[in-house]
Every structure is written in structure tokens, then in C-alpha cells.
Design a protein around this motif. Sequence first.
Motif, mmCIF file in Angstrom:
data_model
loop_
_atom_site.group_PDB
_atom_site.id
_atom_site.type_symbol
_atom_site.label_atom_id
_atom_site.label_comp_id
_atom_site.label_asym_id
_atom_site.label_seq_id
_atom_site.Cartn_x
_atom_site.Cartn_y
_atom_site.Cartn_z
ATOM 1 N N ASP A 44 3.649 -0.414 1.411
ATOM 2 C CA ASP A 44 3.271 -1.993 1.891
ATOM 3 C C ASP A 44 3.725 -3.043 1.027
ATOM 4 O OD1 ASP A 44 2.033 -2.987 4.756
ATOM 5 O OD2 ASP A 44 2.252 -0.963 4.562
ATOM 6 N N HIS A 45 4.126 -4.245 1.602
ATOM 7 C CA HIS A 45 4.341 -5.175 0.769
ATOM 8 C C HIS A 45 3.205 -5.683 0.009
ATOM 9 C CE1 HIS A 45 5.524 -9.565 -0.054
ATOM 10 N NE2 HIS A 45 6.699 -9.068 0.055
ATOM 11 N N HIS A 46 3.126 -6.073 -1.066
ATOM 12 C CA HIS A 46 2.053 -6.824 -1.974
ATOM 13 C C HIS A 46 1.184 -7.768 -1.086
ATOM 14 C CE1 HIS A 46 4.413 -6.015 -5.984
ATOM 15 N NE2 HIS A 46 3.963 -5.056 -5.193
ATOM 16 N N SER A 47 1.949 -8.655 -0.256
ATOM 17 C CA SER A 47 1.269 -9.489 0.870
ATOM 18 C C SER A 47 0.156 -8.843 1.662
ATOM 19 C CB SER A 47 2.358 -10.274 1.468
ATOM 20 O OG SER A 47 2.908 -11.190 0.524
ATOM 21 N N VAL B 195 22.698 -10.058 -2.969
ATOM 22 C CA VAL B 195 21.636 -8.797 -2.418
ATOM 23 C C VAL B 195 20.411 -9.127 -3.528
ATOM 24 C CG1 VAL B 195 23.325 -7.312 -2.034
ATOM 25 C CG2 VAL B 195 22.328 -7.349 -4.263
ATOM 26 N N ARG B 196 19.574 -8.353 -3.370
ATOM 27 C CA ARG B 196 17.998 -8.590 -3.905
ATOM 28 C C ARG B 196 17.792 -7.492 -4.873
ATOM 29 N NH1 ARG B 196 14.280 -12.765 -4.466
ATOM 30 N NH2 ARG B 196 15.916 -13.701 -3.438
ATOM 31 N N SER B 197 17.354 -7.626 -6.069
ATOM 32 C CA SER B 197 17.060 -6.424 -7.003
ATOM 33 C C SER B 197 15.697 -6.491 -7.611
ATOM 34 C CB SER B 197 18.190 -6.429 -8.226
ATOM 35 O OG SER B 197 17.667 -7.706 -8.888
ATOM 36 N N GLY B 198 15.046 -5.485 -7.897
ATOM 37 C CA GLY B 198 13.668 -5.501 -8.283
ATOM 38 C C GLY B 198 13.036 -4.446 -7.762
ATOM 39 N N HIS B 199 11.634 -4.954 -7.360
ATOM 40 C CA HIS B 199 10.649 -3.815 -6.876
ATOM 41 C C HIS B 199 10.551 -4.422 -5.223
ATOM 42 C CE1 HIS B 199 7.647 -6.788 -7.932
ATOM 43 N NE2 HIS B 199 7.657 -6.565 -9.144
ATOM 44 N N HIS B 200 10.945 -5.671 -4.885
ATOM 45 C CA HIS B 200 10.993 -6.172 -3.677
ATOM 46 C C HIS B 200 9.323 -6.511 -3.218
ATOM 47 C CE1 HIS B 200 14.945 -4.914 -3.753
ATOM 48 N NE2 HIS B 200 14.689 -3.851 -3.900
ATOM 49 N N CYS B 201 8.352 -6.643 -4.205
ATOM 50 C CA CYS B 201 6.899 -6.779 -3.927
ATOM 51 C C CYS B 201 6.388 -5.386 -3.185
ATOM 52 C CB CYS B 201 6.813 -7.974 -2.883
ATOM 53 S SG CYS B 201 7.030 -9.629 -3.663
ATOM 54 N N THR B 202 7.005 -4.117 -3.789
ATOM 55 C CA THR B 202 6.509 -3.336 -3.450
ATOM 56 C C THR B 202 6.564 -2.086 -4.671
ATOM 57 O OG1 THR B 202 8.731 -2.372 -2.686
ATOM 58 C CG2 THR B 202 7.393 -3.104 -1.033
ATOM 59 N N MET B 203 5.450 -2.650 -5.358
ATOM 60 C CA MET B 203 5.296 -1.663 -6.772
ATOM 61 C C MET B 203 4.812 -0.456 -6.472
ATOM 62 S SD MET B 203 4.219 -4.602 -9.378
ATOM 63 C CE MET B 203 4.457 -4.390 -11.071
ATOM 64 N N LYS C 160 5.718 5.584 -6.657
ATOM 65 C CA LYS C 160 6.012 6.552 -6.141
ATOM 66 C C LYS C 160 7.227 7.193 -5.975
ATOM 67 C CE LYS C 160 5.307 9.357 -1.699
ATOM 68 N NZ LYS C 160 4.398 9.754 -0.917
ATOM 69 N N LEU C 161 8.281 6.740 -6.015
ATOM 70 C CA LEU C 161 9.589 7.055 -5.854
ATOM 71 C C LEU C 161 10.104 7.226 -7.346
ATOM 72 C CD1 LEU C 161 11.267 4.938 -3.128
ATOM 73 C CD2 LEU C 161 10.613 7.223 -3.065
ATOM 74 N N GLY C 162 9.338 6.955 -8.227
ATOM 75 C CA GLY C 162 9.670 7.057 -9.788
ATOM 76 C C GLY C 162 10.940 6.294 -10.123
ATOM 77 N N VAL C 163 10.855 4.985 -9.650
ATOM 78 C CA VAL C 163 12.232 4.134 -9.902
ATOM 79 C C VAL C 163 11.403 2.745 -10.296
ATOM 80 C CG1 VAL C 163 14.067 5.300 -8.974
ATOM 81 C CG2 VAL C 163 12.758 3.580 -7.558
ATOM 82 N N ALA C 164 12.017 2.137 -11.387
ATOM 83 C CA ALA C 164 11.305 0.761 -11.632
ATOM 84 C C ALA C 164 11.754 -0.374 -10.551
ATOM 85 C CB ALA C 164 11.801 0.312 -13.074
ATOM 86 N N ALA C 165 13.044 -0.176 -10.201
ATOM 87 C CA ALA C 165 13.577 -1.094 -9.430
ATOM 88 C C ALA C 165 14.903 -0.728 -8.561
ATOM 89 C CB ALA C 165 14.225 -2.205 -10.419
ATOM 90 N N SER C 166 15.110 -1.301 -7.393
ATOM 91 C CA SER C 166 16.267 -0.938 -6.550
ATOM 92 C C SER C 166 16.901 -2.276 -6.068
ATOM 93 C CB SER C 166 15.826 -0.320 -5.312
ATOM 94 O OG SER C 166 14.831 -0.772 -4.638
#
Length: 423
Positions: A120-123, A374-382, A387-393
Motif C-alpha cells: 500500500d501507499h503511505h497514505s 514519467v515518475r521515479s522513486g519509491h512512489h510513496c510505497t517504501m 520487499k522487492l530489494g530495490v531503492a527506487a523504480s
Amino acid sequence: MFNAEAYRRDFPILSRQVHGQPLVYLDNAATSQKPQAVIDAIVEYYTQHNANVHRGVHQLSDESTTAFHDSRRVIAEFFGAKPSELVIVRNTTEAANLVARSWGEQAVTADDVLLLSEMDHHSNLVPWQQLAAKTQAQIMVVPFTETGRLDMGRLQQLLTEAGARLKLVALSHVSNALGTVNPIAEIAELLADHRHQYQVSTRFFVDGAQAAPHLPIEFAKLGVDFYAVSAHKMLGPMGIGAVLIPEALLAELPPFLYGGGMIDVVTTHTATFIDDLEERFTAGTPDVAGLVGWAAACQYLAKIGMSQVAKYDVELVELTIQKLSQLPAITILGPTKPEKSDQELGRVGSVSFVYKGVHSHDVSQILDSVGVAVRSGHHCTMPLHVKLGVAASTRASFQLYTTPAELDVLVTGLEKVKATFGV
Ligand SMILES: Cc1ncc(COP(=O)(O)O)c(C=O)c1O
């Protein structure tokens, strides 16, 4: 046939250029663009009808009040809800906070369990974490599977583990990072059984921020207690949204904000509040122009038909997965195939991916240089990214005006990433 090219002409911003290139706007999950009909509705409101609503005994106030109520009706109808079930807020984030405060602080105790999800989103996480911190309630978390779907087996186990202590399940309808469509109606049925079995009143909060722009929503049929949406992701203006709450539950909830508009009798030391469900959650001056614009967006979408919008969106998602799968450096997050051969993909709205060896900010910057937003980062889903082992997408997300030709520009941009970084 779905004519995205024709719809594009309704969106003035899509004809502009960035860095000397035609704009390819693939950041719709963050916010969508607005059609001329929405812009016109807001301009018309401010140029012709602007006045404060209710209690004004003059023509403009009457017109504004009518616009306010008519818009509420249009929006509620779009979601298959009654106008009285539409609690207006600024956005999905505020909706979760409203429910956590108005319902949560009176209903949740230290014995209770709040069931959240890892996708889920941080919100839709932080307001419940705050509620748990205040009440000492326990948080349990549903994981997602390797293929990016909610782990339904684990969800059922957790329902049993929580038993009569389960007070809330809060999930998103569509994940903003994986695109996964969660089986909300099926989970609502499990919860109905759970309530019956344990004789409890477990509530179901659904974050519909990424579902409302892409799927038909029939609130009355979903069987959920709270359904939150943001107008700006579904062609409407920023700063307005709603949480849909069935009348019977809404009648039990105390107001969230206090002040003018929602009172009955006020003395210097006390106040009573009106019973009217539509008014009780409208403290202070509402965003009438926002509602008018949102209603225009609903009418625009309804005219095209949300099932058509949904069908086209799935085509775009499938085409993107097909194109990106041909680029060896790219790993797509979320479902890429139907779970079973006779099933649908179960994914809408966006495709997030990781470009091996290149940070998502660099990917986005190169895409921007060819006009692709496009958007980059964690998209408010840290938690999801951890869990996926990536800092950002990097996330490409779509709307009814996205065309297959734009997806080709995305691929061209990704080839430029390869040329630049040599990977
Ligand atoms: C799934 C999901 N939930 C909640 C939100 C928050 O929406 P808002 O910023 O409109 O409150 C977003 C925004 O990106 C989202 O994608």
C-alpha cells in the motif's frame, strides 16, 4: 474502437512541447491532465455563479448552492453511491485521516487488530500507524506474492489469527506501484463471513485512488465501509476528493471538523450538530468550483463509459509489458501474466520497472529529454520497494489519451538510456 487520438484533442496541455519535443505524458498515476470541459466548468463557475453556498438569500448564492448539490449528485451517481454517502475531502490522504480520526479514535482499542498490506501507499499506511500508536492497537500486514499479487492465502490466515480482535482491514483497490487490481468484492465477502462468525463489526477501508481513473466503481455493490478517491487522478481538479461511506455507518460517525456549516445551535460554550448526513461533514466553505470541475470530469468519463476506459487501459498495460519485456536491462514490477490461462491480467493503470545499473532518476531525466514524463522513486510505497530489494523504480502510467505511438517514444527514450550508460 477506442479513439484515444480523438480524446487527446479535448486536453489542451497535450499539444504543448517540452525540450522542443511533443509532450508524452506518462505520469498519470501522480495526476492526470484535465479536459477542456473541466477547465470550462470551473471558469464558468467563477465567471458566472461564484458566491458562498447555503443561507445566502440572493440569486448567486442560490445558483452556487444548486451547483454544489448538482455536482455532488453527479459524482455520487458516477460511483454508484447516494449523494448523502459522499463525504467531501481534499484527497485520498485526507479521506484515510478522516476515517482514522472520526471512526478510528472512537472505535479502536488496545485489544484490536488493524490489517494493512505491504503493497500500500503511505497514505493508506501512516494514518493507521498513527491510530495504532494512539490506541495501542496491533498492526498485522498482508504480504504480496512473487508475482505481485495480494497473498490471499495469507490474508485468510491473518483473518483467523486476528479473529474477534480484527477491527479494520485497509487495502488499496489498485496498487500505484505494481498496478495489481486487488479482489475487493471477494475480500468484502470474506469479511462479511468473518463478521458473522465472530459477531464483530470489522470495517473495510479501500483506497480507490488508482482504481477510480481506470475501473467502473459500483460502491453499492462492493460491500466496503469506506471507499476513498481523489478527483485529480481521474481528470478532475486537484484539492478535492471523497470518501464514500454507507448511510447507516455515516450516521454513527461523529463529525471530523467542527465549525460553521455543520452546526445546529451554538452558544458561547456549547454546540449541537445537524443530523443531515450531507452537511454534517461539511464544516466551513466547501470547494464548490472543485466539485463543479470534478462533476464535469465524471460526466466526461461517463460519456465514454468506464468499461471502455478500463478495456483500453488493459490494452495499454499489456502493450507496455510486451515492449519493455524486449529490453534485457529492464525488470518489470508487478504481474506480467494472468495467474491462470483463462484469467485476465488483473493489472491496470501503470507499469513500473527497474533499469539494471541505472538509477531511476537518471532514467527519468533521459526520458524527459525526449519529452516523456514519467515518475521515479519509491512512489510513496517504501515497504513495497524494500520487499522487492530495490531503492527506487521508474513508473509509466496511462490515461485514456495515451496512445501506442507514445509507448514507442518511451522505448526510444529507454534506448537512449542504453546508449548513454552503455548497459
Ligand atoms: C494508491 C494511492 N493511494 C493514495 C494516494 C494519495 O492520493 P492523494 O495524494 O490524492 O491524497 C495515491 C497517490 O498517488 C495513490 O496512488
